[in-house]
Design a protein around this motif. Structure first.
Motif, PDB file in Angstrom:
ATOM      1  N   THR A 125      13.473  43.519  22.646  1.00  0.00           N
ATOM      2  CA  THR A 125      12.373  41.898  22.036  1.00  0.00           C
ATOM      3  C   THR A 125      13.466  41.120  20.973  1.00  0.00           C
ATOM      4  OG1 THR A 125      10.432  42.296  22.835  1.00  0.00           O
ATOM      5  CG2 THR A 125      11.031  40.641  21.042  1.00  0.00           C
ATOM      6  N   VAL A 126      13.961  39.461  21.181  1.00  0.00           N
ATOM      7  CA  VAL A 126      14.154  39.306  20.151  1.00  0.00           C
ATOM      8  C   VAL A 126      13.302  38.499  19.151  1.00  0.00           C
ATOM      9  CG1 VAL A 126      15.193  36.907  21.208  1.00  0.00           C
ATOM     10  CG2 VAL A 126      16.384  37.872  19.759  1.00  0.00           C
ATOM     11  N   TYR A 127      13.530  38.443  17.834  1.00  0.00           N
ATOM     12  CA  TYR A 127      12.644  37.467  17.085  1.00  0.00           C
ATOM     13  C   TYR A 127      13.101  36.255  16.771  1.00  0.00           C
ATOM     14  CZ  TYR A 127       9.762  37.771  12.514  1.00  0.00           C
ATOM     15  OH  TYR A 127       8.507  37.734  11.560  1.00  0.00           O
ATOM     16  N   GLY A 128      12.870  35.598  16.239  1.00  0.00           N
ATOM     17  CA  GLY A 128      13.305  33.908  16.129  1.00  0.00           C
ATOM     18  C   GLY A 128      14.676  33.650  16.335  1.00  0.00           C
ATOM     19  N   MET A 129      14.106  33.426  17.591  1.00  0.00           N
ATOM     20  CA  MET A 129      14.994  32.349  18.821  1.00  0.00           C
ATOM     21  C   MET A 129      14.388  30.949  18.690  1.00  0.00           C
ATOM     22  SD  MET A 129      17.208  33.855  20.789  1.00  0.00           S
ATOM     23  CE  MET A 129      17.319  32.154  21.415  1.00  0.00           C
ATOM     24  N   PRO A 130      16.147  29.845  18.769  1.00  0.00           N
ATOM     25  CA  PRO A 130      15.953  28.284  18.026  1.00  0.00           C
ATOM     26  C   PRO A 130      15.782  28.130  19.801  1.00  0.00           C
ATOM     27  CG  PRO A 130      17.892  29.375  18.093  1.00  0.00           C
ATOM     28  CD  PRO A 130      17.159  30.424  18.470  1.00  0.00           C
ATOM     29  N   GLY A 131      14.601  26.553  20.235  1.00  0.00           N
ATOM     30  CA  GLY A 131      14.725  26.341  21.559  1.00  0.00           C
ATOM     31  C   GLY A 131      16.191  25.945  21.998  1.00  0.00           C
ATOM     32  N   ASP A 132      17.194  26.462  22.020  1.00  0.00           N
ATOM     33  CA  ASP A 132      18.209  25.650  22.125  1.00  0.00           C
ATOM     34  C   ASP A 132      18.306  26.920  23.539  1.00  0.00           C
ATOM     35  OD1 ASP A 132      21.836  26.183  22.826  1.00  0.00           O
ATOM     36  OD2 ASP A 132      21.415  25.259  20.957  1.00  0.00           O
ATOM     37  N   LYS A 133      18.327  26.020  25.008  1.00  0.00           N
ATOM     38  CA  LYS A 133      18.568  26.811  26.387  1.00  0.00           C
ATOM     39  C   LYS A 133      19.806  27.743  26.434  1.00  0.00           C
ATOM     40  CE  LYS A 133      18.855  25.929  30.829  1.00  0.00           C
ATOM     41  NZ  LYS A 133      20.272  27.136  31.417  1.00  0.00           N
ATOM     42  N   SER A 134      21.392  27.096  25.445  1.00  0.00           N
ATOM     43  CA  SER A 134      22.619  27.584  25.391  1.00  0.00           C
ATOM     44  C   SER A 134      22.253  29.218  24.998  1.00  0.00           C
ATOM     45  CB  SER A 134      23.660  27.381  25.389  1.00  0.00           C
ATOM     46  OG  SER A 134      23.822  26.584  24.236  1.00  0.00           O
ATOM     47  N   LYS A 135      21.625  29.090  23.964  1.00  0.00           N
ATOM     48  CA  LYS A 135      21.623  30.251  23.165  1.00  0.00           C
ATOM     49  C   LYS A 135      20.402  31.786  23.644  1.00  0.00           C
ATOM     50  CE  LYS A 135      23.103  28.801  18.331  1.00  0.00           C
ATOM     51  NZ  LYS A 135      23.547  27.274  19.181  1.00  0.00           N
ATOM     52  N   VAL A 136      19.324  30.660  23.934  1.00  0.00           N
ATOM     53  CA  VAL A 136      18.678  31.588  25.280  1.00  0.00           C
ATOM     54  C   VAL A 136      19.000  31.868  26.607  1.00  0.00           C
ATOM     55  CG1 VAL A 136      16.129  31.148  26.213  1.00  0.00           C
ATOM     56  CG2 VAL A 136      16.839  30.217  24.680  1.00  0.00           C
ATOM     57  N   ASP A 137      20.607  31.579  27.111  1.00  0.00           N
ATOM     58  CA  ASP A 137      20.732  32.053  28.149  1.00  0.00           C
ATOM     59  C   ASP A 137      21.846  32.861  27.965  1.00  0.00           C
ATOM     60  OD1 ASP A 137      19.672  30.404  29.844  1.00  0.00           O
ATOM     61  OD2 ASP A 137      21.581  28.796  29.906  1.00  0.00           O
ATOM     62  N   VAL A 138      22.688  33.083  26.655  1.00  0.00           N
ATOM     63  CA  VAL A 138      23.031  33.932  26.178  1.00  0.00           C
ATOM     64  C   VAL A 138      22.521  35.384  26.210  1.00  0.00           C
ATOM     65  CG1 VAL A 138      24.288  34.932  24.231  1.00  0.00           C
ATOM     66  CG2 VAL A 138      24.885  32.755  25.474  1.00  0.00           C
ATOM     67  N   MET A 139      20.523  35.167  24.871  1.00  0.00           N
ATOM     68  CA  MET A 139      19.795  36.869  25.226  1.00  0.00           C
ATOM     69  C   MET A 139      19.463  36.852  26.668  1.00  0.00           C
ATOM     70  SD  MET A 139      20.121  36.934  21.800  1.00  0.00           S
ATOM     71  CE  MET A 139      21.667  36.574  21.466  1.00  0.00           C
ATOM     72  N   ILE A 140      18.759  36.257  27.581  1.00  0.00           N
ATOM     73  CA  ILE A 140      18.737  36.748  28.855  1.00  0.00           C
ATOM     74  C   ILE A 140      19.372  37.090  29.143  1.00  0.00           C
ATOM     75  CG2 ILE A 140      18.099  35.710  30.944  1.00  0.00           C
ATOM     76  CD1 ILE A 140      16.216  33.744  29.656  1.00  0.00           C
ATOM     77  N   ASN A 141      21.429  36.482  28.871  1.00  0.00           N
ATOM     78  CA  ASN A 141      22.431  37.817  29.781  1.00  0.00           C
ATOM     79  C   ASN A 141      23.268  38.967  28.984  1.00  0.00           C
ATOM     80  OD1 ASN A 141      22.309  35.865  31.744  1.00  0.00           O
ATOM     81  ND2 ASN A 141      24.245  34.452  30.280  1.00  0.00           N
ATOM     82  N   PHE A 142      22.356  39.510  27.942  1.00  0.00           N
ATOM     83  CA  PHE A 142      22.856  40.388  27.254  1.00  0.00           C
ATOM     84  C   PHE A 142      21.057  40.833  27.706  1.00  0.00           C
ATOM     85  CE2 PHE A 142      24.167  38.083  23.425  1.00  0.00           C
ATOM     86  CZ  PHE A 142      25.175  38.444  23.961  1.00  0.00           C
TER      87      PHE A 142
END
Length: 288
Positions: free
Chosen positions: A240-257
């Motif tokens: 679980t990653v805590y404190g994500m910003p609402g930025d799709k590109s950054k979300v994509d990176v975390m999902i890919n991780f």
């Protein structure tokens, strides 16, 4: 599949936990997490890892278990979590009772993000030495697991010591609430493998100075898995990653991780400020 949740410091000047929980559930989020600080010593000796000035929500936040109990009563589906609970500042028998009761009454919806804390003076006000914080956290979590799972629980350690006790209710979730470790040192991986169910680091943008040591997420996840396998644990650890910003590109990176859950941050504010932010996160979820 990645799940999405939110986190907020619920305070005496922000939206109520129950009102926010309904909004979160209505918009299809999986979970809601509350941090914890019982107080902040006015001396302000310990530096905040997040930067120079400590935001005031740190000493205005509600007790997480009371706030989550309100949220549980107002909802039926969402996971309710601490992010993080400062186990070093809590009596383990009492915390075991609070967590088991909330999990039982919410039909198994409690998760515990845990940590040892960064504010030495705060935990020392509770009788916990900063140098002993990780030893204390370990023993208290292991003791709580005994209380949740054994009819006559007992634990004998350096910092926690009690003879057989009866303590009910037991958590609704078999084995007790899932426990996620909120830390990122080289010792974290072994701690997770011994007494937790997953890792919950704070999100860090590699392009921005965040005031704390950088975490290599993929390497950390791999080390958790290696420690997990070495300990002979069944199943898979959760991430679980805590404190994500609402930025799709950054979300994509975390999902890919490979993160299982992303928690978006909300400000400690009223409904008028929170609702549009929550709506923007919900719209972002439609992309996934």
């Amino acid at each position: 599949m990645t799940a999405f949740g939110v986190l907020i410091f619920p305070t005496d000047y922000s939206i109520s936990p129950a009102e926010l929980a309904v909004m979160v559930e209505e918009r299809g989020f999986e979970s809601m997490f509350f941090p914890e600080h019982t107080h902040i010593p006015a001396s302000r000796i310990s530096p905040w890892p997040g930067g120079a000035d400590l935001p005031k929500q740190y000493w205005h936040t509600h007790d997480p278990f009371v706030g989550l109990a309100m949220a549980a009563q107002a909802t039926r589906r969402i996971m309710l979590g601490t992010g993080i609970a400062l186990v070093t500042e809590r009596d383990p028998i009492l915390m075991a009772k609070q967590a088991a009761t909330l999990d039982f009454l919410s039909e198994g919806r409690l998760a515990l993000g845990v940590g040892a804390g960064w504010n030495a003076e705060e935990m020392e006000n509770h009788g916990a030495r900063f140098a002993d914080r990780w030893k204390i956290l370990r023993e208290r979590i292991l003791a709580m697991k005994c209380i949740w799972n054994d009819d006559e629980a007992e634990y004998h350690g350096e910092f926690v010591d009690f003879d057989p006790i009866w303590a009910y209710p037991k958590p609704k979730r078999p084995g007790g609430p899932k426990i996620f470790m909120g830390a990122g040192s080289s010792w974290t991986w072994g701690r997770i493998a011994e007494y937790c169910d997953g890792w919950m680091p704070i999100y860090q943008d590699p392009d921005q100075e965040v005031g704390r040591k950088s975490i290599d997420f993929p390497t950390g996840m791999q080390k958790v898995r290696e420690a997990w396998d070495a300990a002979g644990r069944d199943g898979e650890p959760e991430f679980t990653v805590y404190g994500m910003p609402g930025d799709k590109s950054k979300v994509d990176v975390m999902i890919n991780f490979g993160f299982n859950r992303l928690l978006f941050g909300l400000p400690s504010a009223g409904r008028d400020k929170i609702e549009p932010i929550l709506d923007s996160y919900a719209k972002l979820l439609e992309s996934f």
